[in-house]
Write a protein that holds these residues in place. Sequence first.
Motif, short mmCIF file in Angstrom:
data_model
loop_
_atom_site.label_atom_id
_atom_site.label_comp_id
_atom_site.label_asym_id
_atom_site.label_seq_id
_atom_site.Cartn_x
_atom_site.Cartn_y
_atom_site.Cartn_z
N LYS A 105 53.67 47.39 70.90
CA LYS A 105 52.51 47.03 71.72
C LYS A 105 52.17 45.54 71.62
N THR A 131 40.33 52.72 70.50
CA THR A 131 41.67 52.87 69.93
C THR A 131 41.72 53.99 68.90
N ASP A 134 47.11 51.91 67.00
CA ASP A 134 48.03 50.80 67.32
C ASP A 134 47.56 49.85 68.41
N THR A 135 46.97 50.38 69.48
CA THR A 135 46.56 49.50 70.57
C THR A 135 45.50 48.52 70.11
N GLN A 164 45.71 50.98 59.00
CA GLN A 164 45.52 50.61 60.41
C GLN A 164 44.19 49.89 60.58
N ALA A 298 50.81 58.36 67.70
CA ALA A 298 50.68 57.43 68.85
C ALA A 298 51.22 58.08 70.13
N HIS A 351 58.15 58.26 65.20
CA HIS A 351 58.27 58.01 66.65
C HIS A 351 59.70 57.65 67.02
#
Length: 427
Positions: A105, A131, A134-135, A164, A298, A351
């Motif tokens: 991202k 969020t 991640d964004t 995070q 995510a 992921h």
Amino acid sequence: MKLYNIKENDEQVSFGQAVRQGLGRNQGLFFPQQLPTFDDIDALLGEDFVTRSTKILSALIGDELPPEQVNAMVDAAFQFPAPIKSIKEGIYALELFHGPTLAFKDFGGRFMAQSLTAVSDGGKITILTATSGDTGAAVAHAFYGMQDINVVILYPQGKISPLQEKLFCTLGNNIHTVAIDGDFDACQALVKQAFDDAELRKEIGLNSANSINISRLMAQICYYFEAAAQLSKSQRENLVISVPSGNFGNLTAGLLAKALGLPIKRFIAATNANDTVPRYLETGQWDPKPTVATTSNAMDVSQPNNWPRIEELCRVKKWGLETLGKGAVTDAQSAESVKDLHQQGYLCEPHGAIAYRVLDEQLQAGETGLFLCTAHPAKFKEVVDEILESDIELPAPLAKHAVMDLLSEQLANDFDALKQVLLRVQK
Ligand SMILES: *Cc1c(COP(=O)(O)O)cnc(C)c1O
């Protein structure tokens, strides 16, 4: 660059408008009216990452921004590589996690920050975004220190991983992080309420920076070319790319790369248990189920907001949807694949492992496979350590932020309280 609203075709906007506005009327997504094609792909692939990306993005943007300006934007946004790594005979990983927040991202977030500055009319801009991890980090780091842009990020208090949280709630300056006493849906509802408040919207120049912004997708097109550039000509002529998908922005960008002339034989849409798209491709029924929590969080999306762009692109290019590969992977299977990759000497988080698994199952003789690694394994340290019984090391950007103080303010799940914050920070 001219774009139209997929839902209301008579709404047509420039690149600048699309970037500033994000979404069109009736929540419609913007889609390019015309896609340039590159005839001499080999020559294009021979260029370095920044030069090539400038050519691609300039061709898309057209005369709205001079190439020198696009070059400066790309240069500022793409300051980290996207290397491929050989995993085993015929299979490669594309590592998209070498940016400041260790996830793909960063490419889109940083190019969007550049784009928004380039097309701004000089007024103040407030980016408001919710969020689940991640964004927020990518947006916070991308806009950090930019003049006349304030960023307000809402997140559910106590519901994102401590690492995070440290990554984006320790910056300060023009980045304001707000821990909401509620869940992610409550945060999203507050954002939506802010956008529905026309007066507020105007007063603070509200913008959302989420993955429906066309500038983010445009940036992502560039790393598909960068991956192909690292393969030999014969490998890239039989290339199959597997994309771990949630909102399907990444896969949209890949298909756009193909539309611009990159010779990709086939794409695979790989999901976790939130498998709306694989089921749709199988049955033709669009039947989203309630979102379930997985170890690849995510991608915990059951109503992917970029899917209409994929349908539109396939319609325009006359590509049958049946040409898309697909696969849904359970948590147990993705853990197996994390282990499998580890045994082959490659550390991967869930992921990427999902994309690898579906690719490995479906790759045919003579094809070259590439799967996208969308996040650094340390970003999902808790999950990876549990699967591998390891204690993986934090890379520098994470380690640095892990010891910094949190600067978030806490807020009740209350729109009036949020409004006060928004009015205060833009001063
Ligand atoms: C956002 C994200 C995805 C999903 O990407 P989409 O473009 O939404 O499909 C996959 N992996 C990671 C690590 C992400 O942060």
